[in-house]
Design a protein around this motif. Structure first.
Motif, PDB file in Angstrom:
ATOM      1  N   MET A   1    -102.807  -2.356 -37.054  1.00 35.30           N
ATOM      2  CA  MET A   1    -103.652  -1.194 -37.312  1.00 35.30           C
ATOM      3  C   MET A   1    -103.162  -0.036 -36.451  1.00 35.30           C
ATOM      4  O   MET A   1    -102.912  -0.205 -35.268  1.00 35.30           O
ATOM      5  N   GLY A   4    -106.643   4.262 -36.534  1.00 37.87           N
ATOM      6  CA  GLY A   4    -107.921   4.023 -37.192  1.00 37.87           C
ATOM      7  C   GLY A   4    -107.810   3.507 -38.608  1.00 37.87           C
ATOM      8  O   GLY A   4    -108.782   3.565 -39.355  1.00 37.87           O
ATOM      9  N   GLN A  34    -110.783   1.520 -41.210  1.00 39.45           N
ATOM     10  CA  GLN A  34    -110.591   0.588 -40.108  1.00 39.45           C
ATOM     11  C   GLN A  34    -111.274  -0.754 -40.358  1.00 39.45           C
ATOM     12  O   GLN A  34    -110.671  -1.799 -40.183  1.00 39.45           O
ATOM     13  N   HIS A  58    -115.158   4.778 -35.607  1.00 37.95           N
ATOM     14  CA  HIS A  58    -114.043   4.577 -36.539  1.00 37.95           C
ATOM     15  C   HIS A  58    -113.748   5.921 -37.195  1.00 37.95           C
ATOM     16  O   HIS A  58    -114.575   6.422 -37.954  1.00 37.95           O
TER      17      HIS A  58
END
Length: 113
Positions: A1, A4, A34, A58
């Motif tokens: 990831m 975000g 996210q 997020h």
């Protein structure tokens, strides 16, 4: 990831989580890039996508509307490009906007922001 966005996380459902729980309705849907949380847009009466950002931090939401592939970064207040997200990438095409079918009041335009 990164930034975000976790492209492996599926959406939380086909409608706004909070509106569905409360029997509410929405204008358009947004998906947290996210965690996958699906919330309603800022034109909707309850604005759950923005509330999700405020509650979780997020920062990036993606459109959850058919045919739309844009992202919005709440923290920087800018649109941005993002990677393809886990399917499904929108609510079902037969689900109307505003939606869901059967819960949108006849005077819905009087309730939007």
């Amino acid at each position: 990831m990164t930034d975000g966005i976790d492209p492996t996380v599926p959406p939380s459902g086909t409608g706004c989580v909070e509106c569905d729980a409360a029997g509410g309705w929405w204008v358009h849907l947004r998906r947290c890039a996210q965690c996958g949380h699906v919330g309603c847009c800022d034109s909707s009466p309850s604005q759950h996508a923005t509330a999700h950002f405020r509650e979780t931090g997020h920062p990036v939401m993606a459109s959850f509307e058919p045919g739309e592939e844009w992202f919005w970064d709440f923290a920087r207040e800018v649109g941005l490009a993002g990677p393809p997200l886990a399917a499904p990438t929108s609510h079902p095409e037969d689900q109307p906007a505003p939606g869901p079918r059967g819960r949108v009041p006849a005077d819905w335009q009087d309730h939007v922001h």
